[in-house]
Design an enzyme around this catalytic site. Structure first.
Site, PDB file in Angstrom:
ATOM      1  N   GLU A 260      -1.313  -4.213  -8.960  1.00 51.35           N
ATOM      2  CA  GLU A 260      -1.457  -5.297  -9.943  1.00 51.35           C
ATOM      3  C   GLU A 260      -1.650  -6.649  -9.265  1.00 51.35           C
ATOM      4  O   GLU A 260      -1.992  -7.622  -9.919  1.00 51.35           O
ATOM      5  CB  GLU A 260      -0.215  -5.359 -10.849  1.00 51.35           C
ATOM      6  N   LYS A 261      -1.402  -6.725  -7.968  1.00 53.00           N
ATOM      7  CA  LYS A 261      -1.559  -8.011  -7.265  1.00 53.00           C
ATOM      8  C   LYS A 261      -2.972  -8.542  -7.452  1.00 53.00           C
ATOM      9  O   LYS A 261      -3.173  -9.724  -7.686  1.00 53.00           O
ATOM     10  CB  LYS A 261      -1.242  -7.830  -5.782  1.00 53.00           C
TER      11      LYS A 261
ATOM     12  N   SER B 192       0.296  -9.059   1.082  1.00 53.84           N
ATOM     13  CA  SER B 192      -1.165  -9.048   1.167  1.00 53.84           C
ATOM     14  C   SER B 192      -1.548  -8.889   2.634  1.00 53.84           C
ATOM     15  O   SER B 192      -0.868  -9.429   3.516  1.00 53.84           O
ATOM     16  CB  SER B 192      -1.731 -10.373   0.639  1.00 53.84           C
TER      17      SER B 192
ATOM     18  N   HIS C 143       0.837  -1.210   0.000  1.00 54.41           N
ATOM     19  CA  HIS C 143       0.000   0.000   0.000  1.00 54.41           C
ATOM     20  C   HIS C 143       0.868   1.254   0.000  1.00 54.41           C
ATOM     21  O   HIS C 143       0.559   2.239  -0.673  1.00 54.41           O
ATOM     22  CB  HIS C 143      -0.890   0.032   1.242  1.00 54.41           C
TER      23      HIS C 143
END
Ligand code: PAF
Length: 287
Positions: A149-150, A186, A36
């Protein structure tokens, strides 16, 4: 506006309207990590004011998913926003985002691309994502919005939505940020036990194996990636090779997308790759 003294937290539309100049938005559900922060740093020079939204969106979680236990780390999140130069943190409540309730029948239909891959596993997910992102665009009115893009299918669908609904927002994608061993960052990685964390590297390794087989075509990519997952005892929900816009793959630019449950969390990863021109599994030229 400067982030030097820390971001301003705003919770209402009236406060948002006081934000002047051009606006870059990084939408998040909090539980912020270095991925982030990279999105925020990427967004920082794109506009006068950088807004990060923090809202755990109930409508993108199905019954039985982890909405209730999704990590909420407000103090750490504010710290990360400050480090990344965020000017304004928009942290609305559910009533602001869903004035007619979360079961409102007026929603954004993601169309057929929302029903494949993640959408096949989580049929209501992208309706919830697109609906909340459309609302955030309406409330914040950004000139540009930055996504990772994850979550490649999410990024693709948000781009399509912004074009299809003429939302006049530039949607920018940012490369996935990884741990040293390749695991994509994540918020859900924190659910992994130490044994699962070791096995979670299977996904990025499968992407590498698939990429190494790319000259031989999509079937070879899928086989190589699936074999690498199996070596870690990881059973995929899908291993898919698509065109960059999630259609059928042809020779040239493509995307490899993987989802697999490793213990409790479902992990996603993907990468770009170039498929060989004469590879089996590719349609013949001109077809
Ligand atoms: O990627 C996320 O964190 C969420 O899906 C998003 C885009 C903030 C919408 O709730």
């Amino acid at each position: 506006m400067s982030g030097a003294t820390g971001p301003r937290v705003v919770r209402t539309v009236a406060e948002l309207r006081a934000v002047g100049g051009t606006i870059a938005l990084v939408p998040t559900m909090g539980a912020l990590h270095d991925g982030h922060v990279q999105l925020m740093k990427h967004a920082r020079p794109l506009a006068d004011t950088l807004v990060a939204s923090i809202f755990v969106n109930p409508t993108q979680f199905a019954a039985g998913e982890d909405f209730g236990e999704y990590p909420r780390t407000w103090d750490e999140d504010l710290q990360r926003c400050e480090e990344a130069g965020v000017d304004v943190v928009f942290a609305p409540d559910v009533a602001t985002m869903y004035p007619h309730g979360t079961d409102d029948q007026v929603t954004v239909d993601p169309g057929p691309l929302g029903a494949i891959l993640e959408g096949a596993q989580r049929p209501t997910h992208f309706r919830g994502v697109l609906t909340v992102v459309a609302k955030l665009f309406g409330l914040v009115r950004p000139d540009v919005a930055v996504f990772g893009e994850k979550d490649y299918q999410q990024l693709t669908l948000i781009r399509l939505m912004a074009e299809a609904l003429c939302l006049d927002v530039e949607v920018v994608g940012c490369p996935t940020v990884r741990e040293a061993d390749g695991l994509a960052l994540s918020s859900r990685n924190r659910y992994l036990t130490s044994d699962e964390r070791t096995r979670a590297v299977a996904l990025s390794q499968a992407l590498a194996a698939g990429t190494a087989a790319a000259s031989a075509g999509p079937d070879a990519v899928r086989a190589a990636a699936t074999a690498r997952l199996a070596a870690f005892g990881v059973e995929p929900d899908y291993v898919a090779v698509t065109s960059p816009d999630l259609g059928d793959p042809g020779p040239g630019e493509a995307r490899l997308l993987i989802a697999a449950r490793v213990g409790k969390p479902r992990l996603l990863d993907n990468c770009a790759l170039t498929l060989g021109a004469d590879a089996p599994g590719n349609p013949p030229e001109g077809s």
